[in-house]
Design a protein around this motif. Structure first.
Motif, PDB file in Angstrom:
ATOM      1  N   LYS A 166       0.955  -0.935   0.058  1.00  0.00           N
ATOM      2  CA  LYS A 166      -0.205  -0.283  -0.022  1.00  0.00           C
ATOM      3  C   LYS A 166       0.696   1.346  -0.038  1.00  0.00           C
ATOM      4  O   LYS A 166      -0.198   2.272   0.076  1.00  0.00           O
ATOM      5  CB  LYS A 166      -1.009  -0.011   1.559  1.00  0.00           C
ATOM      6  CG  LYS A 166      -1.858  -1.167   0.804  1.00  0.00           C
ATOM      7  CD  LYS A 166      -2.970  -0.520   1.208  1.00  0.00           C
ATOM      8  CE  LYS A 166      -4.250  -1.268   1.479  1.00  0.00           C
ATOM      9  NZ  LYS A 166      -5.554  -1.415   2.587  1.00  0.00           N
ATOM     10  N   SER A 167       2.084   1.534   0.212  1.00  0.00           N
ATOM     11  CA  SER A 167       2.954   2.032   0.526  1.00  0.00           C
ATOM     12  C   SER A 167       3.724   2.581  -0.868  1.00  0.00           C
ATOM     13  O   SER A 167       4.289   3.671  -0.292  1.00  0.00           O
ATOM     14  CB  SER A 167       4.236   1.693   1.209  1.00  0.00           C
ATOM     15  OG  SER A 167       4.704   1.146   0.681  1.00  0.00           O
ATOM     16  N   TYR A 168       3.377   1.914  -2.021  1.00  0.00           N
ATOM     17  CA  TYR A 168       3.798   2.487  -3.587  1.00  0.00           C
ATOM     18  C   TYR A 168       3.234   1.980  -4.482  1.00  0.00           C
ATOM     19  O   TYR A 168       2.075   1.522  -4.534  1.00  0.00           O
ATOM     20  CB  TYR A 168       5.621   1.971  -3.273  1.00  0.00           C
ATOM     21  CG  TYR A 168       5.394   0.020  -4.002  1.00  0.00           C
ATOM     22  CD1 TYR A 168       5.078  -0.597  -2.894  1.00  0.00           C
ATOM     23  CD2 TYR A 168       6.082  -0.054  -5.534  1.00  0.00           C
ATOM     24  CE1 TYR A 168       5.339  -2.150  -3.205  1.00  0.00           C
ATOM     25  CE2 TYR A 168       5.831  -1.109  -5.411  1.00  0.00           C
ATOM     26  CZ  TYR A 168       5.822  -2.291  -4.554  1.00  0.00           C
ATOM     27  OH  TYR A 168       5.976  -3.382  -5.265  1.00  0.00           O
ATOM     28  N   ASN A 169       3.718   2.914  -5.722  1.00  0.00           N
ATOM     29  CA  ASN A 169       2.705   2.570  -6.612  1.00  0.00           C
ATOM     30  C   ASN A 169       4.275   2.003  -7.426  1.00  0.00           C
ATOM     31  O   ASN A 169       4.850   2.436  -8.198  1.00  0.00           O
ATOM     32  CB  ASN A 169       2.677   4.045  -7.650  1.00  0.00           C
ATOM     33  CG  ASN A 169       1.496   4.458  -6.803  1.00  0.00           C
ATOM     34  OD1 ASN A 169       0.551   4.046  -6.028  1.00  0.00           O
ATOM     35  ND2 ASN A 169       1.086   5.993  -6.939  1.00  0.00           N
ATOM     36  N   PHE A 229      -3.926   3.701 -12.086  1.00  0.00           N
ATOM     37  CA  PHE A 229      -3.857   5.190 -12.774  1.00  0.00           C
ATOM     38  C   PHE A 229      -3.025   5.858 -13.715  1.00  0.00           C
ATOM     39  O   PHE A 229      -2.017   4.766 -14.820  1.00  0.00           O
ATOM     40  CB  PHE A 229      -3.206   6.355 -11.465  1.00  0.00           C
ATOM     41  CG  PHE A 229      -3.133   5.831 -10.309  1.00  0.00           C
ATOM     42  CD1 PHE A 229      -4.701   7.246  -9.895  1.00  0.00           C
ATOM     43  CD2 PHE A 229      -2.704   5.555  -9.291  1.00  0.00           C
ATOM     44  CE1 PHE A 229      -4.967   7.139  -8.269  1.00  0.00           C
ATOM     45  CE2 PHE A 229      -3.127   5.550  -8.012  1.00  0.00           C
ATOM     46  CZ  PHE A 229      -4.076   5.900  -7.435  1.00  0.00           C
ATOM     47  N   ASN A 236      -0.790  10.009 -14.147  1.00  0.00           N
ATOM     48  CA  ASN A 236      -1.619  10.456 -12.960  1.00  0.00           C
ATOM     49  C   ASN A 236      -3.514  10.652 -12.631  1.00  0.00           C
ATOM     50  O   ASN A 236      -3.916  11.638 -11.521  1.00  0.00           O
ATOM     51  CB  ASN A 236      -1.369  11.936 -12.279  1.00  0.00           C
ATOM     52  CG  ASN A 236       0.211  12.133 -12.135  1.00  0.00           C
ATOM     53  OD1 ASN A 236       0.911  10.999 -12.363  1.00  0.00           O
ATOM     54  ND2 ASN A 236       1.060  12.582 -11.999  1.00  0.00           N
TER      55      ASN A 236
END
Ligand SMILES: *[C@@H]1O[C@H](CO)[C@@H](O)[C@H](O)[C@H]1NC(C)=O
Ligand SMILES: *[C@@H]1O[C@H](CO)[C@@H](O)[C@H](O)[C@H]1NC(C)=O
Ligand SMILES: *[C@@H]1O[C@H](CO)[C@@H](O)[C@H](O)[C@H]1NC(C)=O
Ligand SMILES: *[C@@H]1O[C@H](CO)[C@@H](O)[C@H](O)[C@H]1NC(C)=O
Ligand SMILES: *[C@@H]1O[C@H](CO)[C@@H](O)[C@H](O)[C@H]1NC(C)=O
Ligand SMILES: *[C@@H]1O[C@H](CO)[C@@H](O)[C@H](O)[C@H]1NC(C)=O
Ligand SMILES: *[C@@H]1O[C@H](CO)[C@@H](O)[C@H](O)[C@H]1NC(C)=O
Ligand SMILES: *[C@@H]1O[C@H](CO)[C@@H](O)[C@H](O)[C@H]1NC(C)=O
Ligand SMILES: *[C@@H]1O[C@H](CO)[C@@H](O)[C@H](O)[C@H]1NC(C)=O
Length: 372
Positions: free
Chosen positions: A315-318, A355, A358
């Protein structure tokens, strides 16, 4: 989300389409096996420009010479001014068909392909070398077909040098639709009196209908950031920018599903190198029920990248790929999915956001659910 899916008996796979309009630099994700060619093109022309007779490329395909071929009408006075030449070799790629010879001219010349109506791949092959008195850096030209300018003031040498591709060769792929009784003409025009135009190879291949073009009974697919759906109709020409096999190996044209597309690995487009691929699972059985088996090679679906199974970390990065593209065009993004990680079993085991540039393309992508 498009309503065409690929599904397997156990592991659902699908293809999703998105459309984005980019005004600035942006990221675009495209993803993309082997199986007996599920697709056989009606029109299948491989033309070796500047050569006569047939030649066989290393992959076994036959290329026919354009000299005295029906596709390069010599009765046209424009065409008479053009020359054929053999490249002054600059790399080992110059010895590969169709790059060994070229047709070149300091005035315009035209190929005419009598093809069946329908959507076609048009592939142009260039090896920017020096050809006799034609100096490499002077190759600056445009290529048109019907109302479309496929290449505009194309400076082949600069593009080859900038590509970072050690082969020095350039392949450009387009899609156009040909109407009833229309011929596919390709006109090469030097940009000014000091420049010349050239081409080493031309490939024309029928496309399966509605692979990238929107079927007439389909409303279209989402245009990112807009309310209206988007359609790719027959009056549109497309250019291939990137065709990527995520987490996997390169796939050569002869390993494609009969359309001779090539698929590149994704590692150079990842924004961080910590994104590790899933182990390629060669034993998953793919079963194409909702989309045609020619959509992508099976190896495309057998390799993947995931964000890992640690919730805190994932959950901490894309997981991000970055592709540079030109502004001022609309971009079609096709994503191919196959959920084959053994830990993902239940319907809601993996739900994620997508995404594009963005902007939110998907708030709850769920491959297990969509593949049902
Ligand atoms: C997306 O956001 C990142 C981080 O804010 C930014 O660097 C990048 O330029 C943005 N890309 C686009 C296409 O807007
Ligand atoms: C060249 O190849 C084409 C297509 O495969 C074939 O129709 C033609 O007969 C061949 N020509 C010669 C001279 O072998
Ligand atoms: C395309 O034509 C070549 C001959 O030029 C032939 O060898 C090849 O099998 C054809 N490919 C397909 C997919 O029809
Ligand atoms: C586009 O052209 C193809 C082949 O020429 C045809 O089958 C299809 O119906 C056309 N699509 C539309 C939306 O008119
Ligand atoms: C292709 O070229 C031929 C001969 O110059 C011409 O008659 C025909 O109208 C052209 N077709 C298209 C679609 O531009
Ligand atoms: C590969 O997929 C098959 C079928 O889904 C599964 O049984 C097997 O455990 C998978 N292997 C690995 C290494 O994930
Ligand atoms: C997940 O990663 C975090 C941060 O690295 C770590 O503290 C935690 O122990 C990990 N959880 C599991 C279940 O491995
Ligand atoms: C993140 O990890 C959790 C817990 O293992 C898992 O359920 C979820 O599917 C993972 N998310 C993604 C996007 O892989
Ligand atoms: C992921 O990207 C989106 C869109 O650019 C951004 O809004 C979000 O903050 C990013 N999330 C993380 C964890 O970086």
């Amino acid at each position: 989300m498009d309503n065409t899916y690929l599904s397997t008996t156990l592991r659902p796979c699908l293809t999703a389409l998105y459309f984005v309009l980019f005004l600035h630099h942006l990221s675009k994700t495209v993803e993309g096996g082997d199986s007996p060619s599920p697709y056989t093109p009606v029109d299948n022309i491989t033309l070796n420009c500047g050569s006569s007779g047939n030649s066989t490329a290393i992959d076994g395909r036959t290329w026919i010479g354009d000299v005295n071929s029906n596709f390069f009408p010599p009765e046209s006075s424009q065409n008479q001014a053009s020359l054929t030449a053999t490249a002054v070799k600059q790399s080992s790629y110059g010895t590969r068909i169709p790059y060994t010879t070229a047709r070149l001219s300091d005035s315009a010349f035209t190929y005419i392909f009598p093809v069946t109506p329908g959507q076609k791949f048009v592939r142009l092959y260039f090896y920017p070398a020096s050809y006799g008195n034609f100096v490499r850096s002077k190759a600056i030209f445009s290529v048109k077909t019907g109302p479309f300018t496929l290449l505009s003031n194309f400076i082949a040498s600069v593009i080859a040098d900038a590509d970072g591709d050690p082969s020095d060769t350039i392949l450009r792929e387009f899609c156009v639709n040909i109407e009833e009784d229309e011929r596919l003409n390709l006109t090469f025009t030097p940009s000014d009196s000091n420049s010349f135009a050239f081409v080493n190879g031309i490939e024309i291949l029928s496309m399966p209908p509605n692979l990238y073009y929107t079927p007439s009974n389909d409303e279209g697919f989402p245009f990112i950031g807009q309310q209206n759906l988007y359609r790719i109709d027959n009056g549109t020409a497309l250019e291939m920018e990137y065709r990527i096999n995520v987490g996997g190996n390169p796939i050569t044209p002869s390993e494609d599903t009969g359309m001779f597309r090539s698929w590149s690995p994704d590692s150079m487009y990842l924004t961080e190198d910590r994104f590790s691929p899933l182990p390629i699972n060669t034993t998953i059985e793919l079963h194409f029920t909702k989309i045609p088996a020619y959509t992508a090679p099976q190896d495309v679906y057998r390799s993947a990248r995931t964000m890992g199974m640690n919730k805190t970390i994932n959950k901490s990065y894309n997981l991000t790929w970055e592709f540079s593209v030109d502004s001022g065009f609309d971009y079609l993004v096709r994503l191919h999915f196959c959920e084959f990680q053994p830990e993902i079993i239940a319907m809601h085991d993996r739900v994620f956001l997508i995404f594009i540039a963005n902007q939110t393309a998907e708030t709850a992508a769920n491959v297990m659910k969509l593949g049902r």
